[in-house]
Design a protein around this motif. Structure first.
Motif, PDB file in Angstrom:
ATOM      1  N   LEU A   1      -3.131   0.188  -7.186  1.00 20.38           N
ATOM      2  CA  LEU A   1      -1.740  -0.238  -7.145  1.00 20.38           C
ATOM      3  C   LEU A   1      -1.295  -0.771  -8.506  1.00 20.38           C
ATOM      4  N   ASP A   2      -0.100  -0.373  -8.928  1.00 21.52           N
ATOM      5  CA  ASP A   2       0.517  -0.867 -10.157  1.00 21.52           C
ATOM      6  C   ASP A   2       1.249  -2.159  -9.806  1.00 21.52           C
ATOM      7  N   LEU A   3       0.555  -3.281  -9.887  1.00 16.10           N
ATOM      8  CA  LEU A   3       1.113  -4.541  -9.412  1.00 16.10           C
ATOM      9  C   LEU A   3       2.293  -5.016 -10.243  1.00 16.10           C
ATOM     10  N   ALA A   4       2.440  -4.505 -11.465  1.00 18.88           N
ATOM     11  CA  ALA A   4       3.605  -4.854 -12.273  1.00 18.88           C
ATOM     12  C   ALA A   4       4.882  -4.290 -11.669  1.00 18.88           C
TER      13      ALA A   4
ATOM     14  N   ARG B   1       1.165   3.881  -7.663  1.00 22.84           N
ATOM     15  CA  ARG B   1      -0.270   3.844  -7.973  1.00 22.84           C
ATOM     16  C   ARG B   1      -0.554   4.533  -9.300  1.00 22.84           C
ATOM     17  N   ASP B   2      -1.688   4.153  -9.883  1.00 21.16           N
ATOM     18  CA  ASP B   2      -2.132   4.831 -11.096  1.00 21.16           C
ATOM     19  C   ASP B   2      -2.904   6.096 -10.725  1.00 21.16           C
TER      20      ASP B   2
ATOM     21  N   GLU C   1       0.819  -1.211   0.000  1.00 17.98           N
ATOM     22  CA  GLU C   1       0.000   0.000   0.000  1.00 17.98           C
ATOM     23  C   GLU C   1       0.855   1.264   0.000  1.00 17.98           C
ATOM     24  N   CYS C   2       2.050   1.183   0.554  1.00 15.67           N
ATOM     25  CA  CYS C   2       2.963   2.331   0.547  1.00 15.67           C
ATOM     26  C   CYS C   2       4.126   2.152  -0.420  1.00 15.67           C
TER      27      CYS C   2
END
Length: 308
Positions: free
Chosen positions: A217-220, A211-212, A206-207
């Motif tokens: 969250l930008d999981l890539a 993020r977009d 989360e930190c």
């Protein structure tokens, strides 16, 4: 003809509104989700509590010692979307006193309040959604043993369109991923335990994940570092890359989580102070598991760098 066109347009608006209303509806746990679980165990729940970092947001700022268990809320998080205020989650009627296990689990695992509204994702339920229901029930049992703190906190201060809470339902459809983030082999129990702690209750992404534009969250770029939610700072890359923790051993990471000291004998600072204090309350094997996971995931370049 103009009348027909107007009626057709009106029908499209109504149909679109109906689709939006249905697609954005809060989704609660199925009835069988908590069936067959053991009664909540407060001793086990304390371990989940420290892994989840509840005190970091819901205790008073700079609280120490037993004061960290007084979860009256009030911390204000100032973000580009508006100001979010951590609520009272003590077992008082002004907090979560009287909540059932089902209500608590729906909040943690679905981001839905007892009165059926979406919670804003400043409450990190997108990570908590990966938690085991038994751990959630145990956590609830422990939290019922904590001091009851009177007083409701201020509400969030958000502008349009973020103040329209129903729209969070569509955001959840894009950003609720209850499965593991990183695919790892199942042979190493410590790495598997670390994945659960980091990706679930520990909500480290989360930190530490960028993020977009809509806050997802930008999981890539999982754990590759990000712009801080508040201010102009950055949250560091904690993947095993040259930009991150390549120079740290697993023992270095575990010791940092226990003591707050880096391999170069610098000390933890900023918002990470409270996180480290929580991690220090965990059994040594949990800190070692977190370290094993952080050394096993793919390395990434810093995620907070601006795009070229």
């Amino acid at each position: 003809m103009p009348m027909k066109a107007a009626l057709a347009a009106g029908a499209l608006v109504v149909a679109g509104g109906l689709v939006f209303w249905l697609a954005s509806a809060p989704g609660t746990l199925p009835a069988e989700a908590l069936a067959g679980l053991e009664d909540g165990d407060a001793a086990r729940g304390e371990r989940v509590f420290w892994a989840g970092g509840c005190a970091s947001c819901h205790a008073a700022e700079d609280a120490e010692g037993e004061a960290r268990l007084r979860l009256g809320g009030g911390l204000r998080l100032e973000t580009p979307f508006g100001d979010f205020v951590a609520p009272n989650i003590s077992p008082h009627a002004d907090g979560i006193g009287g909540w059932s296990d089902e209500a608590f689990a729906n909040a943690m695992l679905r981001g839905v309040s007892p009165d059926g509204r979406h919670y804003y994702p400043s409450f990190p339920y997108t990570s908590y959604a990966r938690m085991r229901p038994q751990d959630v029930v145990d956590l609830h049992a422990f939290m019922q043993t904590l001091p009851a703190v009177e007083g409701e906190t201020d509400g969030h201060a958000l502008g349009f369109p973020y103040a329209f809470r129903r729209g969070i339902g569509l955001w959840k459809r894009l950003n609720m991923h209850p499965g593991p983030v990183v695919a790892l082999g199942d042979g190493d129990e410590a790495v598997a335990r670390g994945r659960y702690l980091v990706e679930g209750p520990g909500h480290c992404g989360e930190c530490h994940t960028p993020r977009d534009g809509f806050g997802g969250l930008d999981l890539a770029n999982w754990l590759a570092g990000a712009a801080a939610a508040e201010g102009d700072g950055v949250v560091p890359n904690i993947t095993p890359s040259e930009d991150g923790l390549a120079g740290w051993s697993a023992a270095d990471i575990a010791y940092y989580l226990e003591s707050g000291f880096t391999p170069s004998f610098d000390t933890v600072g900023g918002a990470m102070v409270a996180v480290q204090e929580n991690m220090a309350e965990l059994p040594a094997e949990d800190r070692q598991a977190i370290a094993a996971y952080l050394k096993a995931i793919p390395g990434r370049p810093d995620g907070h760098r601006p795009a070229p």
